[in-house]
Design a protein around this motif. Structure first.
Motif, PDB file in Angstrom:
ATOM      1  N   LEU A   1      47.045  50.032  42.303  1.00 46.67           N
ATOM      2  CA  LEU A   1      47.109  48.933  41.248  1.00 46.67           C
ATOM      3  C   LEU A   1      48.193  49.312  40.244  1.00 46.67           C
ATOM      4  CD1 LEU A   1      43.257  48.318  40.475  1.00 46.67           C
ATOM      5  CD2 LEU A   1      45.220  46.774  41.725  1.00 46.67           C
TER       6      LEU A   1
ATOM      7  N   GLN B   1      51.353  47.016  39.491  1.00 49.44           N
ATOM      8  CA  GLN B   1      51.613  46.706  38.248  1.00 49.44           C
ATOM      9  C   GLN B   1      52.985  47.218  37.429  1.00 49.44           C
ATOM     10  OE1 GLN B   1      47.982  46.464  35.576  1.00 49.44           O
ATOM     11  NE2 GLN B   1      49.005  47.894  34.118  1.00 49.44           N
TER      12      GLN B   1
ATOM     13  N   HIS C   1      55.432  44.790  39.035  1.00 50.68           N
ATOM     14  CA  HIS C   1      55.154  43.459  38.248  1.00 50.68           C
ATOM     15  C   HIS C   1      55.664  43.405  36.917  1.00 50.68           C
ATOM     16  CE1 HIS C   1      53.236  39.712  36.972  1.00 50.68           C
ATOM     17  NE2 HIS C   1      52.384  40.460  36.096  1.00 50.68           N
TER      18      HIS C   1
ATOM     19  N   LEU D   1      37.847  40.274  42.684  1.00 46.82           N
ATOM     20  CA  LEU D   1      38.518  39.110  42.496  1.00 46.82           C
ATOM     21  C   LEU D   1      38.045  38.155  43.600  1.00 46.82           C
ATOM     22  CD1 LEU D   1      42.042  40.370  41.917  1.00 46.82           C
ATOM     23  CD2 LEU D   1      40.240  39.503  40.343  1.00 46.82           C
TER      24      LEU D   1
ATOM     25  N   ASP E   1      39.629  36.770  45.917  1.00 46.45           N
ATOM     26  CA  ASP E   1      40.324  37.087  47.233  1.00 46.45           C
ATOM     27  C   ASP E   1      39.864  38.179  47.772  1.00 46.45           C
ATOM     28  OD1 ASP E   1      41.605  38.829  45.856  1.00 46.45           O
ATOM     29  OD2 ASP E   1      43.588  38.031  45.782  1.00 46.45           O
TER      30      ASP E   1
ATOM     31  N   GLY F   1      40.044  41.144  46.380  1.00 49.63           N
ATOM     32  CA  GLY F   1      40.736  42.390  45.757  1.00 49.63           C
ATOM     33  C   GLY F   1      40.024  42.998  44.612  1.00 49.63           C
ATOM     34  N   ARG F   2      40.541  43.963  43.708  1.00 48.27           N
ATOM     35  CA  ARG F   2      39.632  44.407  42.736  1.00 48.27           C
ATOM     36  C   ARG F   2      40.770  44.725  41.553  1.00 48.27           C
ATOM     37  NH1 ARG F   2      34.548  45.444  43.276  1.00 48.27           N
ATOM     38  NH2 ARG F   2      34.234  46.431  41.480  1.00 48.27           N
ATOM     39  N   VAL F   3      40.189  44.757  40.435  1.00 42.40           N
ATOM     40  CA  VAL F   3      40.887  45.290  39.312  1.00 42.40           C
ATOM     41  C   VAL F   3      40.204  46.272  38.459  1.00 42.40           C
ATOM     42  CG1 VAL F   3      42.387  43.183  38.981  1.00 42.40           C
ATOM     43  CG2 VAL F   3      40.124  43.144  37.752  1.00 42.40           C
TER      44      VAL F   3
ATOM     45  N   LEU G   1      45.790  45.958  36.639  1.00 47.94           N
ATOM     46  CA  LEU G   1      45.498  44.848  36.985  1.00 47.94           C
ATOM     47  C   LEU G   1      46.377  44.487  38.543  1.00 47.94           C
ATOM     48  CD1 LEU G   1      45.679  42.337  34.349  1.00 47.94           C
ATOM     49  CD2 LEU G   1      43.564  43.396  35.244  1.00 47.94           C
TER      50      LEU G   1
ATOM     51  N   SER H   1      47.523  40.911  39.884  1.00 47.86           N
ATOM     52  CA  SER H   1      46.934  40.080  40.022  1.00 47.86           C
ATOM     53  C   SER H   1      46.992  39.030  38.885  1.00 47.86           C
ATOM     54  CB  SER H   1      45.497  40.487  40.140  1.00 47.86           C
ATOM     55  OG  SER H   1      45.214  41.142  38.867  1.00 47.86           O
TER      56      SER H   1
ATOM     57  N   ALA I   1      44.360  35.597  37.114  1.00 45.86           N
ATOM     58  CA  ALA I   1      42.894  35.714  37.800  1.00 45.86           C
ATOM     59  C   ALA I   1      42.286  37.113  37.743  1.00 45.86           C
ATOM     60  CB  ALA I   1      42.870  35.663  39.272  1.00 45.86           C
ATOM     61  N   GLY I   2      43.386  38.260  37.673  1.00 42.35           N
ATOM     62  CA  GLY I   2      42.904  39.769  37.564  1.00 42.35           C
ATOM     63  C   GLY I   2      42.415  39.769  35.995  1.00 42.35           C
TER      64      GLY I   2
END
Ligand SMILES: CC(C)(COP(=O)(O)OP(=O)(O)OC[C@H]1O[C@@H](n2cnc3c(N)ncnc32)[C@H](O)[C@@H]1OP(=O)(O)O)[C@@H](O)C(=O)NCCC(=O)NCCS
Length: 309
Positions: free
Chosen positions: A7, A11, A14, A38, A40, A42-44, A74, A77, A80-81
């Motif tokens: 992540l 990040q 991003h 999430l 989809d 995924g995880r945050v 995050l 994401s 949503a994240g």
């Protein structure tokens, strides 16, 4: 790599796409872990760190006494994240239910991540402070007149404290600052320390009468420094407090003070300069943009802590 490692790498990529001045995403170091799934798959993740500033500490002048800070991880994401992690945090905070007005939930996030901004606003958080940066630029030459600017000395301490208390009073109306009973004593001590250290503190005078103050310093961002989570590596000029007497505002005093400060920063060869301002401040939000500063990080906040939704 671990979930948090993956992540953090995502990040960092991003952040780099959002804003070239953001440093690599720093992993949270302390606190209670919080995470969320999430839609989809995924995880945050994130860490919540609790701090209680003791009575008499200078931090209480710009912060609530009891603070829960979330450091989100995050990945990429986005909205949503952020939304999922804020839900998980809210669930966690509901257990603590702190409705003391001197408590807050805070979170720092890149100002240009407007998708995350939507989620933060939806959860009731307020963009109370912005860390704004100015890349190394020239400074405009001050115009001659009855106004003069000079470095402040210890003998100017009374005038400097008075001006800095006026700034605190104004900022307490438009941001996170709080006027504590010991505020003047804390300001006096901090200003005296800066003056003794030879930090760049400037006083503007009109016919020899003090009308404005720019209290500045230096910050080094490098490996293992706290500043590295916020600023690119290098030496930065830091603008802590700029204050102009109410009757003298809008007549060029602030501009003149900053011309002196920026000239000194440029001579020192800094990477840039930075400061914090409150977006609801109708004077400084315009003033700083005109001085070449723009948002890098936004500090989101909600008081009391239990009001997070
Ligand atoms: C924010 C603050 C420091 C700015 O200082 P200031 O002296 O009022 O600002 P200035 O007068 O230099 O600049 C403001 C505008 O007035 C303009 N101005 C300059 N000379 C002027 C004059 N003779 N007559 C009218 N306006 C003038 C400036 O040009 C500037 O506008 P511009 O950028 O569009 O040109 C001051 O308003 C203040 O103390 N506010 C309360 C405390 C505060 O908010 N501090 C900052 C916390 S982050």
């Amino acid at each position: 790599m671990t979930l948090v490692g993956d992540l953090l790498a995502a990040q960092t990529a991003h952040f780099a796409g959002l804003d070239p001045l953001l440093p690599p995403a720093a992993g949270p170091v302390r606190g209670d872990a919080v995470s969320a799934a999430l839609p989809d798959g995924g995880r945050v993740a994130g860490m919540v760190e609790f701090t209680e500033y003791p009575p008499g500490s200078a931090n209480r002048l710009w912060s609530a006494a009891r603070v829960w800070e979330l450091v989100p991880v995050l990945g990429a994401s986005g909205r949503a994240g952020m939304d999922a992690l804020l839900r998980a945090w809210q669930h966690r905070m509901a257990g603590q239910a702190d409705f003391d007005p001197d408590s807050a939930c805070v979170l720092n996030w890149p100002s240009r991540d407007v998708a995350a901004t939507r989620a933060l606003l939806d959860h009731g958080l307020v963009p109370l402070s912005v860390l704004a940066v100015r890349e190394r630029l020239g400074s405009t030459a001050p115009s001659p007149g009855p106004l003069t600017v000079r470095r402040a000395r210890l003998a100017d301490l009374d005038a400097a404290v008075e001006l800095s208390m006026l700034e605190l009073a104004y900022s307490a109306l438009v941001g996170s600052a709080v006027i504590r009973p010991d505020a003047a004593a804390l300001k006096r001590e901090a200003l005296a320390n800066r003056l003794r250290a030879g930090d760049p503190v400037w006083l503007a005078e009109h016919d020899g009468v003090p009308v404005g103050l720019a209290e500045c310093g230096w910050t080094d961002s490098g490996p293992r420094t706290a500043a590295a989570a916020r600023l690119p590596h290098g030496r930065w000029g830091y603008v802590n407090c700029v204050s102009v007497l109410p009757g003298a505002r809008g007549s060029g005093v602030g501009q003149l003070l900053m011309a002196a400060a920026h000239a000194e920063f440029a001579t020192a060869g800094v990477a840039g300069s930075y400061l914090y301002f409150n977006p609801p401040n109708p004077l400084s939000s315009v003033f700083w943009a005109r001085q070449g500063y723009r948002p890098l990080w936004t500090m989101w906040e909600i008081r009391p802590a239990g009001a997070l939704r």
